[in-house]
Design a protein around this motif. Sequence first.
Motif, PDB file in Angstrom:
ATOM      1  N   HIS A   5       2.925   8.823  75.069  1.00  0.00           N
ATOM      2  CA  HIS A   5       3.142   9.711  76.040  1.00  0.00           C
ATOM      3  C   HIS A   5       1.712   9.615  75.932  1.00  0.00           C
ATOM      4  CE1 HIS A   5       7.373  10.028  76.012  1.00  0.00           C
ATOM      5  NE2 HIS A   5       7.577  10.389  74.492  1.00  0.00           N
ATOM      6  N   PHE A   6       1.479  10.460  77.294  1.00  0.00           N
ATOM      7  CA  PHE A   6      -0.154  11.243  77.800  1.00  0.00           C
ATOM      8  C   PHE A   6      -0.062  11.893  76.667  1.00  0.00           C
ATOM      9  CE2 PHE A   6       0.563   8.313  80.975  1.00  0.00           C
ATOM     10  CZ  PHE A   6      -0.182   7.484  80.982  1.00  0.00           C
ATOM     11  N   GLU A   7      -1.396  12.488  76.070  1.00  0.00           N
ATOM     12  CA  GLU A   7      -1.724  13.119  75.347  1.00  0.00           C
ATOM     13  C   GLU A   7      -3.246  13.852  75.467  1.00  0.00           C
ATOM     14  OE1 GLU A   7      -0.705  13.335  70.900  1.00  0.00           O
ATOM     15  OE2 GLU A   7       0.646  11.605  71.432  1.00  0.00           O
ATOM     16  N   MET A   8      -3.619  14.777  75.854  1.00  0.00           N
ATOM     17  CA  MET A   8      -4.918  15.373  75.809  1.00  0.00           C
ATOM     18  C   MET A   8      -6.447  14.693  75.051  1.00  0.00           C
ATOM     19  SD  MET A   8      -4.693  17.478  78.648  1.00  0.00           S
ATOM     20  CE  MET A   8      -6.681  17.300  78.599  1.00  0.00           C
ATOM     21  N   LYS A   9      -6.105  14.211  74.089  1.00  0.00           N
ATOM     22  CA  LYS A   9      -6.580  13.325  73.509  1.00  0.00           C
ATOM     23  C   LYS A   9      -7.103  12.164  73.863  1.00  0.00           C
ATOM     24  CE  LYS A   9      -3.313  11.969  69.690  1.00  0.00           C
ATOM     25  NZ  LYS A   9      -3.154  10.044  70.266  1.00  0.00           N
ATOM     26  N   ASP A  10      -6.111  11.723  74.296  1.00  0.00           N
ATOM     27  CA  ASP A  10      -6.425  10.282  74.790  1.00  0.00           C
ATOM     28  C   ASP A  10      -6.920  10.094  76.308  1.00  0.00           C
ATOM     29  OD1 ASP A  10      -4.798   9.077  73.356  1.00  0.00           O
ATOM     30  OD2 ASP A  10      -3.341   9.969  74.185  1.00  0.00           O
ATOM     31  N   LYS A  11      -8.078  11.195  76.412  1.00  0.00           N
ATOM     32  CA  LYS A  11      -8.378  11.449  78.045  1.00  0.00           C
ATOM     33  C   LYS A  11      -8.873  10.643  78.933  1.00  0.00           C
ATOM     34  CE  LYS A  11      -9.764  15.001  81.458  1.00  0.00           C
ATOM     35  NZ  LYS A  11     -10.080  16.020  82.486  1.00  0.00           N
ATOM     36  N   ASP A  12     -10.204  10.726  77.544  1.00  0.00           N
ATOM     37  CA  ASP A  12     -11.573   9.769  78.160  1.00  0.00           C
ATOM     38  C   ASP A  12     -11.286   8.661  77.938  1.00  0.00           C
ATOM     39  OD1 ASP A  12     -12.840  12.470  78.313  1.00  0.00           O
ATOM     40  OD2 ASP A  12     -13.923  12.608  76.154  1.00  0.00           O
ATOM     41  N   TYR A  13     -10.413   8.189  76.905  1.00  0.00           N
ATOM     42  CA  TYR A  13      -9.879   6.307  76.610  1.00  0.00           C
ATOM     43  C   TYR A  13      -9.282   6.313  77.860  1.00  0.00           C
ATOM     44  CZ  TYR A  13      -8.249   2.344  74.444  1.00  0.00           C
ATOM     45  OH  TYR A  13      -7.932   1.196  74.407  1.00  0.00           O
ATOM     46  N   ILE A  14      -8.529   6.528  78.240  1.00  0.00           N
ATOM     47  CA  ILE A  14      -7.551   6.089  79.926  1.00  0.00           C
ATOM     48  C   ILE A  14      -8.930   6.141  80.399  1.00  0.00           C
ATOM     49  CG2 ILE A  14      -6.138   6.987  81.253  1.00  0.00           C
ATOM     50  CD1 ILE A  14      -4.223   7.928  78.330  1.00  0.00           C
ATOM     51  N   ASN A  15      -9.225   7.434  81.361  1.00  0.00           N
ATOM     52  CA  ASN A  15     -10.491   7.842  82.627  1.00  0.00           C
ATOM     53  C   ASN A  15     -11.503   6.340  81.845  1.00  0.00           C
ATOM     54  OD1 ASN A  15      -8.916   9.865  83.557  1.00  0.00           O
ATOM     55  ND2 ASN A  15     -10.127  11.292  82.844  1.00  0.00           N
ATOM     56  N   SER A  16     -11.622   5.855  81.179  1.00  0.00           N
ATOM     57  CA  SER A  16     -12.578   5.233  81.177  1.00  0.00           C
ATOM     58  C   SER A  16     -11.774   2.735  82.092  1.00  0.00           C
ATOM     59  CB  SER A  16     -12.824   4.181  79.294  1.00  0.00           C
ATOM     60  OG  SER A  16     -12.241   4.058  78.804  1.00  0.00           O
ATOM     61  N   PHE A  17     -11.098   3.115  82.024  1.00  0.00           N
ATOM     62  CA  PHE A  17     -10.523   2.493  82.912  1.00  0.00           C
ATOM     63  C   PHE A  17     -10.384   2.375  84.234  1.00  0.00           C
ATOM     64  CE2 PHE A  17      -8.285   1.701  78.647  1.00  0.00           C
ATOM     65  CZ  PHE A  17      -8.582   0.239  78.366  1.00  0.00           C
TER      66      PHE A  17
END
Length: 314
Positions: A5-17
Amino acid sequence: MEFHHFEMKDKDYINSFFGEHHYQQCDCSFNTLFLWQHAYSTMWAVEDNILFVRAGRGDMAYFMPPFEGKGASFVHGLEIIRKHLEDMGKPFRLMGASPWVVEQIKQLCPGKYEFEEDRDDFEYIYKTSDLIRLPGKKFRMKKNHLNGFLRTYPDYVYEPITHENMEEVKQASAEWFKRHGDIEDEEYSIGLCFDNWDALGVKGAVIRIYGKIEAFTIGDKMNDQVAHIHFEKANPEIRGLYQAINRDFILNEFADTEFVNREEDLGVPGLRQAKMEYNPDHFAEKYNVVLAGTLGKSGEVKQDAVSKSDGSRL
């Protein structure tokens, strides 16, 4: 693949793609995927430095096109998606493919895929300056509505959304949905936005008339060039209020951008008319992608498409 699931802790990592390109599609951003994951059963995974976004339920499961990181292979990403869907017993289906993605697939995998325009999912992209100035004859009707509002309510108040007025905005949102029917998915997404306001980095504003919040809006920047309006709600009985909140918000928060993405119309006739009346500069076009020979006349993927999806197609 291990999906999450999308969680706030993953924001920067996912946006890097997504940072590899200046995407204009609003679903190529963490904030959109996070806020609407409940509605579309959206999840993510990363394999071989490629971001995969899977959505949909049951037989309507689909992927967005793969987002490859530096040094990763787009074609390899397509193969991973094909194999994953085949293992699920589902036909290969990509949705939300931009014209750039379509051209990449045609060049890298000639003759292997078919493409279908998804007009209902086209996102409306406007010039920022047009939405602020409403210039010329083509904006005359919108300008007349705005001027009517300014004459009738010269003492209206424009106010940014802050932690000080957040509870009042939440109440205004709840009242709007109560008046306009149960739009559960959107109401849930707005609530999620309020609950994660600072972490998402969104901005918002309200318009008060005689002290009461009659309109509110929420948006962010997808990148330096494109602003995105996530939500916009107003009292439809007040002429020109939608034009006022739209203009004031963009003028105060996003005047330094070139374009504004106001999302798709979902094929709703009234919504399409309203969006076209703002004279979009262009669209963020989207296409569905299936394996060659599996697209039926109605646009649906054929029921036997899974058996046709062998590795030789890639």
